[in-house]
Write a protein that holds these residues in place. Sequence first.
Motif, PDB file in Angstrom:
ATOM      1  N   ARG A 164      -7.625  -2.185   2.432  1.00 44.48           N
ATOM      2  CA  ARG A 164      -8.886  -1.617   2.931  1.00 44.48           C
ATOM      3  C   ARG A 164      -9.395  -0.498   2.024  1.00 44.48           C
ATOM      4  NH1 ARG A 164      -7.866  -0.828   9.388  1.00 44.48           N
ATOM      5  NH2 ARG A 164      -6.766  -2.794   9.759  1.00 44.48           N
ATOM      6  N   VAL A 165      -8.487   0.385   1.616  1.00 40.26           N
ATOM      7  CA  VAL A 165      -8.884   1.519   0.761  1.00 40.26           C
ATOM      8  C   VAL A 165      -9.355   1.019  -0.597  1.00 40.26           C
ATOM      9  CG1 VAL A 165      -8.029   3.568  -0.436  1.00 40.26           C
ATOM     10  CG2 VAL A 165      -7.493   3.221   1.981  1.00 40.26           C
ATOM     11  N   ASN A 166      -8.713   0.003  -1.144  1.00 44.08           N
ATOM     12  CA  ASN A 166      -9.164  -0.542  -2.424  1.00 44.08           C
ATOM     13  C   ASN A 166     -10.563  -1.142  -2.309  1.00 44.08           C
ATOM     14  OD1 ASN A 166      -7.046   0.252  -4.072  1.00 44.08           O
ATOM     15  ND2 ASN A 166      -5.849  -1.587  -3.661  1.00 44.08           N
ATOM     16  N   LEU A 167     -10.867  -1.776  -1.195  1.00 46.16           N
ATOM     17  CA  LEU A 167     -12.232  -2.291  -0.989  1.00 46.16           C
ATOM     18  C   LEU A 167     -13.230  -1.136  -0.903  1.00 46.16           C
ATOM     19  CD1 LEU A 167     -11.505  -5.179   1.544  1.00 46.16           C
ATOM     20  CD2 LEU A 167     -12.304  -5.421  -0.828  1.00 46.16           C
ATOM     21  N   LEU A 168     -12.835  -0.051  -0.265  1.00 47.26           N
ATOM     22  CA  LEU A 168     -13.703   1.121  -0.181  1.00 47.26           C
ATOM     23  C   LEU A 168     -13.931   1.710  -1.572  1.00 47.26           C
ATOM     24  CD1 LEU A 168     -14.912   3.210   2.086  1.00 47.26           C
ATOM     25  CD2 LEU A 168     -13.121   4.644   1.130  1.00 47.26           C
TER      26      LEU A 168
END
Length: 128
Positions: free
Chosen positions: A33-37
């Motif tokens: 999720r953080v990498n997508l953000l």
Amino acid sequence: MITLSEYLMGRDQEYQKDMTPEIEANALELIDRVNLLLESFGEDRKVNSGWRPPQVNARMPNAARSSKHMLGLAVDLDDPEGDLDQWCLENENELERLRLWQEHPASTKGWCHLQSVPPKSGRRVFYP
């Protein structure tokens, strides 16, 4: 992009008995999720604080006793200028889309705290 190794910070080796399959699964989901953000944000960030076994968490100044870091559900990213924090505030819809919650920047000078579970308040941007 953040890797599992960067998130675990070697603590999975040093504190093997505290690392569980559930924590690893939580960490992998959070990292995704953080990498997508970060992809939407357009810049990478390094991990200031990832997984914290209870012994590490107890030594962290101002860390919550029940910190989500201990369960692999939270990460602190380097954000010295506050531009990632500001971007998150201005793009709360991205936090919602990715099912991420942000600790308010007033409480996190120099880093951006993100977590993959809602805080007690349920607010997307919250105060500790």
